[in-house]
Write a protein that holds these residues in place. Structure first.
Motif, short mmCIF file in Angstrom:
data_model
loop_
_atom_site.label_atom_id
_atom_site.label_comp_id
_atom_site.label_asym_id
_atom_site.label_seq_id
_atom_site.Cartn_x
_atom_site.Cartn_y
_atom_site.Cartn_z
N GLY A 70 -5.24 4.02 -8.62
CA GLY A 70 -4.84 3.81 -7.22
C GLY A 70 -3.34 3.84 -6.96
O GLY A 70 -2.90 3.38 -5.90
N VAL B 246 -0.70 6.17 -5.93
CA VAL B 246 -0.44 7.51 -5.43
C VAL B 246 1.01 7.93 -5.63
O VAL B 246 1.30 9.05 -6.07
CB VAL B 246 -0.85 7.61 -3.95
CG1 VAL B 246 -0.50 8.98 -3.37
CG2 VAL B 246 -2.34 7.34 -3.79
N ASP C 43 0.78 9.03 0.84
CA ASP C 43 -0.37 8.14 0.70
C ASP C 43 -1.60 8.96 0.30
O ASP C 43 -1.50 10.16 0.03
CB ASP C 43 -0.61 7.37 2.01
CG ASP C 43 -0.75 8.31 3.21
OD1 ASP C 43 -0.98 9.54 2.96
OD2 ASP C 43 -0.62 7.86 4.35
N ARG C 44 -2.75 8.32 0.31
CA ARG C 44 -3.97 9.00 -0.15
C ARG C 44 -4.32 10.19 0.74
O ARG C 44 -4.80 11.20 0.27
CB ARG C 44 -5.15 8.02 -0.17
CG ARG C 44 -5.02 6.93 -1.23
CD ARG C 44 -6.21 5.97 -1.13
NE ARG C 44 -6.12 4.92 -2.14
CZ ARG C 44 -6.61 5.01 -3.37
NH1 ARG C 44 -7.24 6.11 -3.73
NH2 ARG C 44 -6.48 4.01 -4.22
N ARG D 212 -6.12 8.48 -9.48
CA ARG D 212 -7.06 8.04 -8.45
C ARG D 212 -7.80 6.79 -8.91
O ARG D 212 -8.11 5.90 -8.12
CB ARG D 212 -8.07 9.16 -8.16
CG ARG D 212 -9.07 8.82 -7.04
CD ARG D 212 -10.14 9.86 -6.92
NE ARG D 212 -10.98 9.89 -8.14
CZ ARG D 212 -11.97 9.02 -8.37
NH1 ARG D 212 -12.22 8.06 -7.50
NH2 ARG D 212 -12.67 9.12 -9.47
#
Length: 422
Positions: free
Chosen positions: A334, A336, A393-394, A331
């Motif tokens: 960044g 993922v 994705d996030r 996280r």
């Protein structure tokens, strides 16, 4: 700086040097730095000559520079004082009790002219009869320093004796017969209290029959009181029979221990510390024994009974812990997809380890599971491989991680046991 100022400074410096030299010479000659009647004082009012005489005649002669505590058994303690004595440290209650017990065991207390060194429990006392000018020793000292005694003055006229008039004494005890030149100056009055007649013995008296030296027996020891110590001072010990009187007194007392001159109560020395008191009382071995016993007790209390208890192992970290750590790591960076890829790879490794498979490549692991008869696990491995290839994705990261955990549980669940006869 002017010539006058330089000359004045030089004169002042020379005067200061002469003054210091003169003071040092007077102190060295007269022993002013010690109290009157002290065996350290070499002036006319000191008793250094008596101390040197005692050292020559009696082995072990010494000085006492601390309070009465543990005195040697059978010793003779000599306390000297009189008129002109500036300060006296009176014995404390503990010292008095100690001295009384010491005398009853065989010690001897010889007091010459020093009234404060006697108290009621000793049954004898010295009542001073000093003149209004108690400095006869100071006058005698001045006479000696100026060369007036037995000589002539600067004018050539004969000089008279400036000392206080003395009282001639004569021996009463047979051990002292033959001593005639004994003069007591400003003698005190010897008073005996409550002593039994058989315990009191008069040693010296004057022409009127008044006692000036009395011995009182107590137990195995004795107390001897002399009305004056003037015949033992440095300025007079060489003129009369003061030296033979001292030697005969010590021999007559028949003490087994050394002769000890009391300097502490004249102002020399200091009280002993609690450590010195305990050391003289012989407490050292007792403290050592108590320390050993205490050490053994502490060692016994500190030893545990039985084997040490091993700490419980921490529970193994679950997938949630591992995933949480990796998720927090990725996280922050960044990435993922990379996070999901590592999570899936770790899932394959856990499945292979659970089944003891030789590797964790998805295709080979699925084939090995099929051969091992674990088709459900092989199916979960293929679905996990396909799940790892899908985009993420996030927003869908947490859901994807949950799907991975579900597939890992399917692949690692135990086989259902068949029922007998089924």
């Amino acid at each position: 700086m002017s010539r006058a100022a330089t000359l004045a400074g030089g004169v002042a410096a020379v005067a200061m040097v002469l003054f210091v030299a003169h003071s040092c010479d007077r102190v060295a000659r007269r022993g002013r730095h010690h109290a009157p009647y002290s065996t350290y004082a070499s002036g006319p009012q000191g008793t250094r000559a008596l101390y040197l005489l005692s050292r020559r005649w009696f082995e072990g002669t010494t000085r006492l520079t601390h309070d009465f505590g543990r005195l040697p058994e059978g010793a003779v303690v000599v306390a000297i004082g009189g008129c002109g004595q500036r300060e006296v440290r009176e014995p404390s209650r503990f010292e008095r009790e100690t001295v009384v017990r010491w005398i009853e065991r065989g010690g001897v207390l010889l007091v010459a002219g020093s009234g404060p060194m006697l108290w009621d429990a000793l049954e004898i006392d010295l009542v001073p009869r000093c003149t209004e000018d108690p400095g006869w020793v100071r006058r005698a000292e001045t006479a000696l320093e100026e060369g007036l005694r037995g000589a002539t003055g600067a004018s050539g006229d004969p000089v008279t004796d400036t000392r206080a008039p003395g009282t001639s004494l004569r021996p009463v005890a047979p051990e002292l017969f033959g001593l005639s030149a004994l003069t007591a100056r400003e003698p005190a009055r010897v008073v005996v209290h409550r002593a039994s007649p058989g315990a009191v013995r008069v040693l010296l008296e004057d022409d009127t029959g008044e006692p000036h030296a009395v011995m009182v027996r107590r137990g195995r020891g004795a107390v001897v009181a002399l009305s004056s110590a003037s015949f033992w001072l440095n300025g007079e010990i060489g003129e009369g029979d003061g030296a033979p009187l001292f030697v005969r007194l010590i021999r007559m007392l028949g003490a087994d221990g050394p002769v000890i001159f009391d300097e502490y109560h004249l102002g020399v020395g200091m009280r002993r510390s609690i450590t010195q008191w305990l050391g003289e009382l012989g407490v050292g071995p007792l403290v050592l024994q108590l320390g050993v016993v205490l050490g053994v007790l502490l060692w016994g209390v500190s030893v545990r009974f039985g084997a040490p208890i091993a700490p419980l192992p921490e529970p193994p970290a679950g997938a949630g812990t591992h995933v949480g750590a990796l998720g927090e790591l990725y996280r922050r960076v960044g990435d993922v997809p990379a996070t999901v890829e590592l999570i899936v790879r770790d899932a394959f490794a856990r499945i292979a380890a659970h089944h003891h498979a030789p590797g964790h490549d998805p295709e080979r692991l699925a084939a090995w599971l099929v051969r091992a008869g674990r088709r459900e696990a092989a199916s979960a491995v293929r679905e996990l491989d396909a799940l790892g290839r899908r985009s993420v994705d996030r927003r869908t990261l947490l859901a994807r991680i949950g799907e991975v955990d579900d597939l890992v549980r399917r692949a690692t669940q135990p086989l259902a046991r068949r029922r007998p006869g089924g």
